[in-house]
Design an enzyme around this catalytic site. Structure first.
Site, mmCIF file in Angstrom:
data_model
loop_
_atom_site.group_PDB
_atom_site.id
_atom_site.type_symbol
_atom_site.label_atom_id
_atom_site.label_comp_id
_atom_site.label_asym_id
_atom_site.label_seq_id
_atom_site.Cartn_x
_atom_site.Cartn_y
_atom_site.Cartn_z
ATOM 1 N N HIS A 149 0.845 -1.207 0.000
ATOM 2 C CA HIS A 149 0.000 0.000 0.000
ATOM 3 C C HIS A 149 0.879 1.255 0.000
ATOM 4 C CE1 HIS A 149 -2.745 -2.921 2.229
ATOM 5 N NE2 HIS A 149 -3.512 -2.540 1.218
ATOM 6 N N GLN B 207 -17.804 -6.753 -1.602
ATOM 7 C CA GLN B 207 -16.852 -7.547 -2.375
ATOM 8 C C GLN B 207 -16.451 -8.835 -1.658
ATOM 9 O OE1 GLN B 207 -13.861 -4.164 -2.320
ATOM 10 N NE2 GLN B 207 -12.406 -5.860 -2.342
ATOM 11 N N LYS C 195 -0.503 -6.391 -8.038
ATOM 12 C CA LYS C 195 -0.774 -7.617 -7.265
ATOM 13 C C LYS C 195 -2.176 -8.141 -7.582
ATOM 14 C CE LYS C 195 -1.393 -10.144 -3.380
ATOM 15 N NZ LYS C 195 -2.361 -9.480 -2.564
ATOM 16 N N SER D 264 -2.538 -8.041 3.053
ATOM 17 C CA SER D 264 -3.113 -7.854 4.396
ATOM 18 C C SER D 264 -3.532 -9.193 4.980
ATOM 19 C CB SER D 264 -4.334 -6.934 4.326
ATOM 20 O OG SER D 264 -3.974 -5.698 3.759
HETATM 21 P P1 PAJ Z 1 -6.544 -3.714 -0.601
HETATM 22 O O1 PAJ Z 1 -6.469 -5.202 -0.635
HETATM 23 O O2 PAJ Z 1 -6.394 -3.016 0.709
HETATM 24 O O3 PAJ Z 1 -5.453 -3.164 -1.582
HETATM 25 C C1 PAJ Z 1 -5.370 -1.797 -1.836
HETATM 26 C C2 PAJ Z 1 -4.403 -1.593 -2.989
HETATM 27 O O4 PAJ Z 1 -3.108 -2.039 -2.616
HETATM 28 C C3 PAJ Z 1 -4.833 -2.411 -4.234
HETATM 29 O O5 PAJ Z 1 -4.704 -1.614 -5.393
HETATM 30 C C4 PAJ Z 1 -3.846 -3.557 -4.205
HETATM 31 O O6 PAJ Z 1 -3.582 -4.103 -5.492
HETATM 32 C C5 PAJ Z 1 -2.601 -2.877 -3.634
HETATM 33 N N1 PAJ Z 1 -1.678 -3.878 -3.097
HETATM 34 C C6 PAJ Z 1 -1.943 -4.866 -2.202
HETATM 35 N N2 PAJ Z 1 -0.854 -5.641 -1.999
HETATM 36 C C7 PAJ Z 1 0.126 -5.135 -2.788
HETATM 37 C C8 PAJ Z 1 1.493 -5.500 -3.038
HETATM 38 N N3 PAJ Z 1 2.069 -6.525 -2.436
HETATM 39 N N4 PAJ Z 1 2.200 -4.747 -3.923
HETATM 40 C C9 PAJ Z 1 1.621 -3.690 -4.548
HETATM 41 N N5 PAJ Z 1 0.338 -3.291 -4.361
HETATM 42 C C10 PAJ Z 1 -0.399 -4.009 -3.487
HETATM 43 O O7 PAJ Z 1 -7.697 -3.962 -3.358
HETATM 44 C C11 PAJ Z 1 -8.415 -3.541 -2.463
HETATM 45 O O8 PAJ Z 1 -7.951 -3.228 -1.212
HETATM 46 C C12 PAJ Z 1 -9.890 -3.294 -2.679
HETATM 47 O O9 PAJ Z 1 -10.392 -4.200 -3.612
HETATM 48 C C13 PAJ Z 1 -10.217 -1.834 -3.117
HETATM 49 C C14 PAJ Z 1 -9.574 -1.488 -4.453
HETATM 50 C C15 PAJ Z 1 -9.774 -0.846 -2.041
HETATM 51 C C16 PAJ Z 1 -11.756 -1.696 -3.286
HETATM 52 O O10 PAJ Z 1 -12.428 -2.018 -2.112
#
Ligand code: PAJ
Length: 280
Positions: free
Chosen positions: A37, A61, A149, A186
């Protein structure tokens, strides 16, 4: 950093901070922030005048048997991290704020929403597209940052932006990994130390496909078979899917080509993890 819990205050803050052609970037998240993030926030900080982030564990979701109730919500820690990254605005609404009583309108990106994770998680991408479009309406960012990711999520959001003529640029940022290769998530906090070790099967299976591709193999069935064989060396992990698809349409490819997306999902107990590589 200003924290807004209602649509009305967030809308007003964004309108005032984004005033005068200032470039406003949005980083949508569900919180439980990690370096993945933070990499998105840093990209936003580098490219934008104003940076907004959202933390919202979006109920629509999650499937009925999924981890909505236990999803980690370390809000105080998350806000400190956002503040330290120089975020200007944090939107942290309640579910009632995002889904008014009687809400019956959804955004469904047809076709794409049923592929990859969408096949094993029916309704997941409808929930994602719906909440992301709401966030875009409230914040009205010029640019929004997502992680590679979740490559299928990026494809769904790009298609939504194209189809609904939304004036938002979508930037996809590279996957951030642990030093041994595990993609940050997460959900990694759910893993026991044994599962943490077993989880590497996902990345290893992708590397195996990549190596075979670099060795000259182009047939997708044979490439994926090599990946599945690698995956199944690790007992304790259950394969959900390993696929090679076009990164925009998410349609399966018969033959590997540069830019092809190889995506994997697997279960460790009830924890579902995903990962992917793009062939070069
Ligand atoms: P979340 O899983 O919290 O992820 C938020 C953003 O962080 C997403 O765009 C995800 O691809 C990115 N992210 C997570 N892990 C990553 C990693 N290891 N490297 C790079 N980017 C990473 O994805 C969501 O939330 C939800 O679906 C959301 C878009 C917020 C809609 O509810």
């Amino acid at each position: 950093m200003r924290v807004c819990e209602t649509v009305a205050t967030m809308r007003a803050e964004c309108a005032s901070l984004g005033y005068g052609g200032r470039r406003l970037g949005l980083v949508p998240t569900m919180g439980a922030l990690h370096e993945g993030h933070l990499s998105l926030l840093r990209a936003a900080r580098a490219q934008c005048d104003v940076v907004a982030a959202s933390i919202f564990v979006n109920p629509t979701q999650f499937g009925p048997q999924e981890d909505l109730a236990k999803y980690p919500r370390p809000f105080a820690r998350d806000s400190e991290l956002l503040r330290a990254e120089g975020v200007d605005l944090l939107f942290a609404p309640s579910a009632d704020e995002m889904y008014p009583t009687g809400a019956v309108t959804h955004v469904n990106v047809e076709g794409l929403s049923e592929r990859l994770c969408g096949r094993s998680r029916p309704g997941h991408f409808r929930g994602v597209a719906t909440v992301v479009s709401k966030l875009f309406h409230v914040v009205q960012p010029g640019v929004a940052f997502f992680g590679q990711k979740d490559a299928a999520q990026v494809a769904v959001i790009r298609a939504m932006v194209r189809d609904l003529l939304l004036p938002v640029e979508i930037v996809a940022c590279p996957i951030v990994r642990e030093s041994d290769g595990l993609a940050l998530s997460s959900r990694n906090v759910y893993l026991s130390s044994e599962q943490r070790r077993q989880a590497l099967a996902l990345f290893r299976s992708l590397l195996r496909v990549q190596e075979a591709y670099e060795g000259g193999e182009r047939d997708a069935t044979r490439l994926l078979a090599a990946g599945v064989e690698e995956f199944s060396r690790e007992t304790g992990v259950r394969l959900d899917f390993l696929e090679m698809v076009n990164p925009e349409s998410l349609e399966p490819l018969e033959f590997a080509q540069p830019g092809a997306l190889v995506a994997v999902a697997g279960f460790l107990g009830s924890t579902r993890l995903i990962d992917n590589v793009v062939l070069s």
